[in-house]
Design a protein around this motif. Structure first.
Motif, PDB file in Angstrom:
ATOM      1  N   ASP A 219       0.832  -1.201   0.000  1.00 53.32           N
ATOM      2  CA  ASP A 219       0.000   0.000   0.000  1.00 53.32           C
ATOM      3  C   ASP A 219       0.873   1.260   0.000  1.00 53.32           C
ATOM      4  N   GLU A 220       0.332   2.329  -0.540  1.00 48.35           N
ATOM      5  CA  GLU A 220       1.075   3.577  -0.648  1.00 48.35           C
ATOM      6  C   GLU A 220       1.544   4.091   0.711  1.00 48.35           C
ATOM      7  N   ALA A 221       0.711   3.876   1.751  1.00 57.14           N
ATOM      8  CA  ALA A 221       1.053   4.383   3.082  1.00 57.14           C
ATOM      9  C   ALA A 221       2.363   3.800   3.599  1.00 57.14           C
ATOM     10  N   ALA A 222       2.644   2.543   3.257  1.00 54.58           N
ATOM     11  CA  ALA A 222       3.901   1.930   3.697  1.00 54.58           C
ATOM     12  C   ALA A 222       5.091   2.649   3.059  1.00 54.58           C
ATOM     13  N   GLY A 223       4.964   2.987   1.788  1.00 55.50           N
ATOM     14  CA  GLY A 223       6.026   3.734   1.128  1.00 55.50           C
ATOM     15  C   GLY A 223       6.181   5.130   1.693  1.00 55.50           C
ATOM     16  N   THR A 224       5.056   5.748   2.039  1.00 53.72           N
ATOM     17  CA  THR A 224       5.100   7.083   2.641  1.00 53.72           C
ATOM     18  C   THR A 224       5.876   7.055   3.955  1.00 53.72           C
ATOM     19  N   ALA A 225       5.625   6.029   4.774  1.00 54.97           N
ATOM     20  CA  ALA A 225       6.316   5.912   6.062  1.00 54.97           C
ATOM     21  C   ALA A 225       7.820   5.765   5.869  1.00 54.97           C
ATOM     22  N   VAL A 226       8.229   4.954   4.898  1.00 54.45           N
ATOM     23  CA  VAL A 226       9.665   4.789   4.641  1.00 54.45           C
ATOM     24  C   VAL A 226      10.257   6.081   4.094  1.00 54.45           C
ATOM     25  N   GLY A 227       9.525   6.759   3.219  1.00 54.61           N
ATOM     26  CA  GLY A 227      10.010   8.034   2.682  1.00 54.61           C
ATOM     27  C   GLY A 227      10.244   9.058   3.772  1.00 54.61           C
ATOM     28  N   ARG A 228       9.337   9.136   4.727  1.00 52.80           N
ATOM     29  CA  ARG A 228       9.500  10.079   5.835  1.00 52.80           C
ATOM     30  C   ARG A 228      10.692   9.708   6.701  1.00 52.80           C
TER      31      ARG A 228
END
Length: 344
Positions: A219-228
């Motif tokens: 899911d996109e949210a998992a990528g967002t967390a890693v990006g942050r």
């Protein structure tokens, strides 16, 4: 005005009703010239088969069951788009259901299809072979997609491990040394293969000590967390390879929002080439799976099985590396070389 019947079509084509029926249902026993005459007559009369009558006469539902892990997102939309095109060409409709990674839900979803469809296309990357086999209706043609192999059923899959390895080799060749991977869920056989390809490639390149694997769920949210996380500690990575485009896009947007230059400071790459990958800014480098083609091939193979036609027992799709701005631009020659390596 009354609708044209198959008797009207037969009369207009000067053939028997049985011959008209065989031609309209795609049987190979009809001579080409006769088939053309019948199809032309049906077209001129605007003949539309009555689904109920056709089902009774052929003992078929003229419907295909499609059971997927999920029905949300661009990946599954593209997959179904390919299936619909192939099914519609032969006069079949689709019944869709989802089952996630739950064997009990899989049994319910597959059981609900029994008696309502002529065959099943099943994508089950999250199920074990024994759980999947126990849920399959007996006597029904089945094609498996990205699922554990069950010898009696045709199957299709994607060459995930080699494709992931090729992506990492490309990132290394562009000078990246601290490469992070956002993995998919480890119950998913595709996610495992992509992670294994990543680990093999960083070891091969001698950069495994600086490599990191982050847990994800597609899911996109998992990528967002890693990006942050990487935005807070940008020295951890100079490239990110996500196991699918959704997570890659989430990571890219989080880095961009935090003022981290992509690809200047951190390159970002994904897997699948969903439609959004080419429209995000910067456009996403990814391993292209022709998703609609995968769906279309699975449907065509099932329709062959239903019709008793021969076909391949197993097909493997080989992704292609598509280089875009999120990792830095490269010339076309370099791109072709990379695609050829994936196919090896």
């Amino acid at each position: 005005m009354a609708h044209a019947t198959i008797r009207d079509v037969a009369r207009a084509a000067s053939v028997s009703v049985a011959s008209a029926s065989r031609a309209l249902n795609g049987h190979s026993s009809v001579l080409p010239a006769t088939r053309t005459r019948i199809l032309d007559a049906a077209r001129e009369l605007a003949y539309v088969p009555h689904a109920g009558a056709r089902s009774l006469s052929t003992a078929r539902a003229h419907a295909i069951g499609v059971v997927l892990p999920d029905l949300h997102g661009e990946y599954f939309s593209e997959l179904v788009r390919g299936m619909v095109a192939a099914a519609r060409a032969r006069g079949f409709q689709l019944l869709l259901s989802n089952m996630h990674a739950d064997p009990a839900q899989a049994a319910v979803a597959l059981g609900a299809m029994r008696g309502r469809v002529d065959g099943l296309v099943i994508m089950a990357p999250d199920l074990a072979a024994d759980a999947l086999a126990a849920s399959l209706p007996r006597g029904l043609p089945v094609v498996l997609v990205n699922a554990p192999a069950i010898a009696v059923h045709p199957s299709l899959d994607v060459e995930n491990r080699a494709a992931a390895t090729a992506m990492v080799r490309y990132l290394v060749e562009t000078g990246r040394r601290r490469i992070a991977h956002i993995a998919g869920p480890m119950v998913n056989r595709e996610a495992v293969a992509r992670r294994d390809g990543f680990l093999a490639a960083v070891a091969e390149a001698g950069v495994s000590e600086a490599a990191r694997v982050f847990d994800g769920d597609f899911d996109e949210a998992a990528g967002t967390a890693v990006g942050r996380h990487l935005a807070a500690e940008p020295a951890l990575a100079d490239a990110v390879f996500a196991a699918n485009d959704n997570m890659a896009i989430g990571c890219l947007l989080a880095l961009r929002d935090a003022g981290i230059g992509v690809p200047d400071r951190i390159a970002v790459a994904g897997f699948d080439d969903i439609p959004a990958a080419r429209y995000i800014t910067p456009a996403l480098t990814t391993m292209r799976v022709d998703i609609a083609d995968l769906g279309g091939r699975a449907m065509e193979r099932l329709l062959q099985a239903i019709a008793g036609e021969p076909g391949p027992q197993h097909q493997t799709l080989h992704p292609e590396l598509v280089i875009r701005a999120s990792t830095g631009l490269a010339n076309a020659r370099h791109t072709r070389t990379k695609q050829e390596r994936v196919r090896q």
